[in-house]
Design an enzyme around this catalytic site. Structure first.
Site, PDB file in Angstrom:
ATOM      1  N   LEU A  10       0.841  -1.196   0.000  1.00 42.50           N
ATOM      2  CA  LEU A  10       0.000   0.000   0.000  1.00 42.50           C
ATOM      3  C   LEU A  10       0.879   1.250   0.000  1.00 42.50           C
ATOM      4  O   LEU A  10       1.703   1.441   0.895  1.00 42.50           O
ATOM      5  CB  LEU A  10      -0.900   0.004   1.239  1.00 42.50           C
ATOM      6  CG  LEU A  10      -1.760  -1.248   1.435  1.00 42.50           C
ATOM      7  CD1 LEU A  10      -2.676  -1.074   2.640  1.00 42.50           C
ATOM      8  CD2 LEU A  10      -2.567  -1.554   0.190  1.00 42.50           C
ATOM      9  N   ALA A  12      -0.447   4.434  -1.720  1.00 44.73           N
ATOM     10  CA  ALA A  12      -1.175   5.485  -2.429  1.00 44.73           C
ATOM     11  C   ALA A  12      -1.397   6.731  -1.591  1.00 44.73           C
ATOM     12  O   ALA A  12      -1.714   7.795  -2.111  1.00 44.73           O
ATOM     13  CB  ALA A  12      -2.516   4.943  -2.913  1.00 44.73           C
ATOM     14  N   ARG A  17       2.037  14.542   6.512  1.00 44.07           N
ATOM     15  CA  ARG A  17       2.941  14.998   7.580  1.00 44.07           C
ATOM     16  C   ARG A  17       4.419  15.034   7.174  1.00 44.07           C
ATOM     17  O   ARG A  17       5.251  15.553   7.905  1.00 44.07           O
ATOM     18  CB  ARG A  17       2.761  14.119   8.830  1.00 44.07           C
ATOM     19  CG  ARG A  17       1.541  14.491   9.639  1.00 44.07           C
ATOM     20  CD  ARG A  17       1.316  13.525  10.772  1.00 44.07           C
ATOM     21  NE  ARG A  17       0.805  12.240  10.295  1.00 44.07           N
ATOM     22  CZ  ARG A  17       0.745  11.140  11.036  1.00 44.07           C
ATOM     23  NH1 ARG A  17       1.214  11.138  12.273  1.00 44.07           N
ATOM     24  NH2 ARG A  17       0.252  10.036  10.540  1.00 44.07           N
ATOM     25  N   LYS A  24       5.632   9.967  -0.160  1.00 48.97           N
ATOM     26  CA  LYS A  24       6.290   9.509   1.072  1.00 48.97           C
ATOM     27  C   LYS A  24       7.216   8.325   0.812  1.00 48.97           C
ATOM     28  O   LYS A  24       8.354   8.301   1.287  1.00 48.97           O
ATOM     29  CB  LYS A  24       5.223   9.134   2.098  1.00 48.97           C
ATOM     30  CG  LYS A  24       5.792   8.523   3.356  1.00 48.97           C
ATOM     31  CD  LYS A  24       4.859   8.627   4.521  1.00 48.97           C
ATOM     32  CE  LYS A  24       3.809   7.567   4.510  1.00 48.97           C
ATOM     33  NZ  LYS A  24       2.997   7.617   5.734  1.00 48.97           N
ATOM     34  N   ASN A 174      -2.234  -3.547  15.731  1.00 46.58           N
ATOM     35  CA  ASN A 174      -2.104  -4.064  14.372  1.00 46.58           C
ATOM     36  C   ASN A 174      -0.893  -3.431  13.699  1.00 46.58           C
ATOM     37  O   ASN A 174      -0.825  -2.223  13.522  1.00 46.58           O
ATOM     38  CB  ASN A 174      -3.396  -3.717  13.608  1.00 46.58           C
ATOM     39  CG  ASN A 174      -3.260  -3.944  12.119  1.00 46.58           C
ATOM     40  OD1 ASN A 174      -2.442  -4.751  11.664  1.00 46.58           O
ATOM     41  ND2 ASN A 174      -4.084  -3.240  11.352  1.00 46.58           N
ATOM     42  N   LYS A 322      33.198   7.316  -5.375  1.00 43.27           N
ATOM     43  CA  LYS A 322      31.935   6.791  -5.910  1.00 43.27           C
ATOM     44  C   LYS A 322      32.191   5.997  -7.195  1.00 43.27           C
ATOM     45  O   LYS A 322      33.120   6.304  -7.942  1.00 43.27           O
ATOM     46  CB  LYS A 322      30.925   7.919  -6.130  1.00 43.27           C
ATOM     47  CG  LYS A 322      31.118   8.694  -7.401  1.00 43.27           C
ATOM     48  CD  LYS A 322      29.857   8.845  -8.219  1.00 43.27           C
ATOM     49  CE  LYS A 322      30.149   8.531  -9.643  1.00 43.27           C
ATOM     50  NZ  LYS A 322      29.793   9.533 -10.635  1.00 43.27           N
ATOM     51  N   ASN A 348      49.684   4.763  -4.945  1.00 47.83           N
ATOM     52  CA  ASN A 348      49.566   5.823  -3.941  1.00 47.83           C
ATOM     53  C   ASN A 348      48.954   7.062  -4.580  1.00 47.83           C
ATOM     54  O   ASN A 348      49.456   7.575  -5.574  1.00 47.83           O
ATOM     55  CB  ASN A 348      50.929   6.178  -3.343  1.00 47.83           C
ATOM     56  CG  ASN A 348      50.738   7.102  -2.150  1.00 47.83           C
ATOM     57  OD1 ASN A 348      50.136   6.723  -1.150  1.00 47.83           O
ATOM     58  ND2 ASN A 348      51.204   8.334  -2.275  1.00 47.83           N
ATOM     59  N   ASN A 357      35.903  13.738 -13.521  1.00 47.70           N
ATOM     60  CA  ASN A 357      35.124  12.765 -14.310  1.00 47.70           C
ATOM     61  C   ASN A 357      33.949  13.386 -15.057  1.00 47.70           C
ATOM     62  O   ASN A 357      33.316  12.739 -15.860  1.00 47.70           O
ATOM     63  CB  ASN A 357      34.597  11.659 -13.386  1.00 47.70           C
ATOM     64  CG  ASN A 357      33.674  12.204 -12.312  1.00 47.70           C
ATOM     65  OD1 ASN A 357      33.835  13.336 -11.858  1.00 47.70           O
ATOM     66  ND2 ASN A 357      32.703  11.416 -11.907  1.00 47.70           N
TER      67      ASN A 357
HETATM   68  C1  UD1 Z   1      -3.399   1.355   9.424  1.00 42.54           C
HETATM   69  C2  UD1 Z   1      -4.367   0.344  10.035  1.00 42.54           C
HETATM   70  C3  UD1 Z   1      -4.117   0.265  11.538  1.00 42.54           C
HETATM   71  C4  UD1 Z   1      -2.683  -0.127  11.792  1.00 42.54           C
HETATM   72  C5  UD1 Z   1      -1.711   0.822  11.080  1.00 42.54           C
HETATM   73  C6  UD1 Z   1      -0.311   0.263  11.183  1.00 42.54           C
HETATM   74  C7  UD1 Z   1      -6.376   0.472   8.656  1.00 42.54           C
HETATM   75  C8  UD1 Z   1      -7.765   0.955   8.576  1.00 42.54           C
HETATM   76  N1  UD1 Z   1      -5.723   0.753   9.775  1.00 42.54           N
HETATM   77  O1  UD1 Z   1      -3.732   2.598   9.993  1.00 42.54           O
HETATM   78  O2  UD1 Z   1      -4.984  -0.702  12.135  1.00 42.54           O
HETATM   79  O3  UD1 Z   1      -2.429  -0.133  13.199  1.00 42.54           O
HETATM   80  O4  UD1 Z   1      -2.049   0.938   9.687  1.00 42.54           O
HETATM   81  O5  UD1 Z   1       0.618   1.124  10.595  1.00 42.54           O
HETATM   82  O6  UD1 Z   1      -5.894  -0.170   7.744  1.00 42.54           O
HETATM   83  N2  UD1 Z   1      -3.162   3.766   1.806  1.00 42.54           N
HETATM   84  C9  UD1 Z   1      -3.495   3.589   0.482  1.00 42.54           C
HETATM   85  N3  UD1 Z   1      -4.728   3.971   0.061  1.00 42.54           N
HETATM   86  C10 UD1 Z   1      -5.656   4.496   0.896  1.00 42.54           C
HETATM   87  C11 UD1 Z   1      -5.298   4.659   2.253  1.00 42.54           C
HETATM   88  C12 UD1 Z   1      -4.066   4.283   2.667  1.00 42.54           C
HETATM   89  O7  UD1 Z   1      -2.684   3.108  -0.306  1.00 42.54           O
HETATM   90  O8  UD1 Z   1      -6.748   4.791   0.426  1.00 42.54           O
HETATM   91  C13 UD1 Z   1      -1.820   3.357   2.258  1.00 42.54           C
HETATM   92  C14 UD1 Z   1      -1.037   4.493   2.853  1.00 42.54           C
HETATM   93  O9  UD1 Z   1      -0.262   5.129   1.845  1.00 42.54           O
HETATM   94  C15 UD1 Z   1      -0.156   3.774   3.874  1.00 42.54           C
HETATM   95  C16 UD1 Z   1      -0.996   2.580   4.291  1.00 42.54           C
HETATM   96  O10 UD1 Z   1      -1.973   2.420   3.304  1.00 42.54           O
HETATM   97  O11 UD1 Z   1       1.032   3.296   3.278  1.00 42.54           O
HETATM   98  C17 UD1 Z   1      -1.628   2.757   5.653  1.00 42.54           C
HETATM   99  O12 UD1 Z   1      -2.555   3.828   5.595  1.00 42.54           O
HETATM  100  P1  UD1 Z   1      -2.756   4.842   6.779  1.00 42.54           P
HETATM  101  O13 UD1 Z   1      -3.815   5.798   6.408  1.00 42.54           O
HETATM  102  O14 UD1 Z   1      -1.448   5.382   7.201  1.00 42.54           O
HETATM  103  O15 UD1 Z   1      -3.343   3.873   7.892  1.00 42.54           O
HETATM  104  P2  UD1 Z   1      -3.154   4.033   9.446  1.00 42.54           P
HETATM  105  O16 UD1 Z   1      -4.083   5.076   9.934  1.00 42.54           O
HETATM  106  O17 UD1 Z   1      -1.742   4.150   9.782  1.00 42.54           O
HETATM  107 CA    CA Z   2       0.182   4.956   8.831  1.00 41.93          CA
END
Ligand code: UD1
Ligand code: CA
Length: 424
Positions: A10, A12, A17, A24, A174, A322, A348, A357
């Site tokens: 995931l 998206a 923040r 991100k 979770n 590098k 050396n 470069n």
């Molecule tokens: C989520 C979990 C929470 C868990 C936590 C752990 C849910 C509802 N909650 O909460 O239980 O403790 O992760 O880190 O799943 N994302 C998408 N599309 C969306 C929404 C989110 O791709 O529509 C991606 C975000 O970019 C992110 C991830 O899903 O990488 C988690 O989404 P986020 O909104 O941060 O969930 P949390 O509130 O952290």
């Molecule tokens: Ca999160």
């Protein structure tokens, strides 16, 4: 039923923040993106076939990164972003006839290791589980979903924003990593509801859905909480960098590398270092590198990736390297830039030597070759492309623009003139 496992990552979300124009998951730790860490950990398990990265914000940039760097990964667009459950549902068309397991992770948790992923999947299989969730125990898990158990069994996950005061007391949360039996669980994604505090389709609701269907749901509790550290801000990014660095340094110390000051040395995950090498304070190493045995690196050295250093090499103060190979028993002890170079053994490199470069106008980078046993006098500029033969001597202060034959002396210095009795 096949034994195949695919992964969904995931990525998206907006990452508000981070206060950044960049997605991100494209932020970097030691020159590698957060998403790169997750995909590398997945691929290192060698048990995941394909990865589907869910993209939304900065979808083009994330897609470019994925297609350029990973053969077995592709992106799937989620627009608009209606929650984590909605995000996973985007892969349904790609996995229509798939009947193996699907591992789900987040693109912003770069510290998860392949060992943990393997243990998690093994647990899922041993339990004959349909849905397995990774959990962690924390004293103060604010903002996380809480694991609700019915006796030992997993009953549901409740988001902090939806939790009762009593549920908020739960210290098991979770971690956001799941393994599901795709053919048994895929229909959940069309049945999720968004009647919750955030008006989103929660992935976490597949647990109560699974329980209601009589599926086998399980929890795997992670041993090392730091692995599921999620990044939401630049503060988290700095903390994750530091946490990862300390783990890497620990591993090198265990392998016989001497690190004089673990507070000022930074070494990327993809750097190998041989035993008896000493890393002095204030060394910064990014990207992929290999350093041999018995070398001395630093203080104040910078290795920028794709650097291969053989045994008994010294890279001293204010030396930057590098994309270069340096063979055994070669020294570059002070104030030097070595880029796009191939340096033989027993060479050396005098203080202040620069391999020039880069051509600013053509944007082209060229290679410098220095063969075995040569000596490059201090303050020399080697203008690439250029080859210095074996056992050459380059006079101090020279600007070398043409190849130098083996055993030759080359110097571009104006003749020394002294004026006697100059001070009256
Ligand atoms: C989520 C979990 C929470 C868990 C936590 C752990 C849910 C509802 N909650 O909460 O239980 O403790 O992760 O880190 O799943 N994302 C998408 N599309 C969306 C929404 C989110 O791709 O529509 C991606 C975000 O970019 C992110 C991830 O899903 O990488 C988690 O989404 P986020 O909104 O941060 O969930 P949390 O509130 O952290
Ligand atoms: Ca999160």
């Amino acid at each position: 039923m096949t034994n195949e496992i695919n992964a969904v990552i995931l990525a998206a979300g907006k990452g508000t923040r981070m206060k950044s124009d960049k997605s991100k998951v494209l932020h970097e730790i030691f020159g590698k993106t957060l998403l790169g860490y997750v995909l590398d950990a997945i691929n290192k398990t060698q048990i995941i076939k394909n990865s589907y990265v869910i993209v939304g914000h900065q979808a083009d940039a994330v897609t470019e990164f994925v297609t350029k760097n990973y053969d077995n990964a592709q992106t799937v667009l989620q627009s608009p972003q209606l929650g984590t459950g909605h995000a996973v549902s985007m892969v349904c068309p790609c996995l229509e006839n798939f009947d193996g397991e699907v591992l789900i992770l987040c693109g912003d948790t770069p510290l998860v290791t392949s060992e943990t992923i393997k243990k998690f999947i093994k647990y899922h299989k041993n339990q004959n589980s349909d849905i397995t969730v990774m959990s962690a125990i924390f004293d103060n898990p604010s903002n996380y979903g809480r694991i609700i158990r019915n006796g030992e069994n997993l009953a549901a996950i409740v988001e902090e924003k939806d939790a009762t005061t009593l549920q908020k007391e739960i210290k098991e949360f979770n971690a956001g990593i799941y393994c599901i039996n795709w053919s048994k669980v895929k229909s959940a994604f069309s049945e999720l509801k968004n009647n919750n505090a955030q008006g989103e389709y929660y992935l976490t609701d597949i647990i109560s859905w699974g329980v209601s269907k009589g599926l086998n749901t399980n929890v795997y509790t992670i041993e090392d909480n730091s692995e599921i550290f999620g990044i939401n801000s630049k503060i988290h990014l700095a903390q994750a960098t530091s946490m990862l660095n300390q783990k890497i340094l620990q591993k090198h110390l265990e392998n016989g590398v001497t690190i004089v000051d673990t507070n000022s040395v930074w070494i990327s995950q993809d750097t190998e270092i041989g035993a008896d090498t000493v890393i002095f304070p204030n060394v910064y190493i990014t990207g992929k590198n290999k350093i041999g045995n018995n070398c001395k690196i630093g203080p104040f050295a910078h290795l920028r990736g794709n650097v291969e250093i053989e045994n008994n090499v010294k890279i001293g103060n204010f030396v930057e390297v590098k994309n270069s190979k340096i063979s055994s028993n070669t020294n570059a002890c002070h104030l030097t830039y070595i880029g796009d170079s191939e340096i033989g053994s027993g060479v050396n490199i005098g203080a202040g030597t620069i391999t020039a470069n880069y051509n600013h106008f053509t944007k082209k980078k060229s290679k410098t070759v220095i063969k075995d046993g040569s000596s490059i006098g201090s303050n020399s500029v080697l203008v690439a492309p250029v080859t210095i033969g074996e056992k050459c001597s380059i006079g101090a202060g020279s600007v070398i623009t043409k190849d130098v034959e083996d055993k030759a002396l080359a110097l571009t210095r104006a003749a020394l003139r002294t004026v006697e009795n100059y001070i009256k």
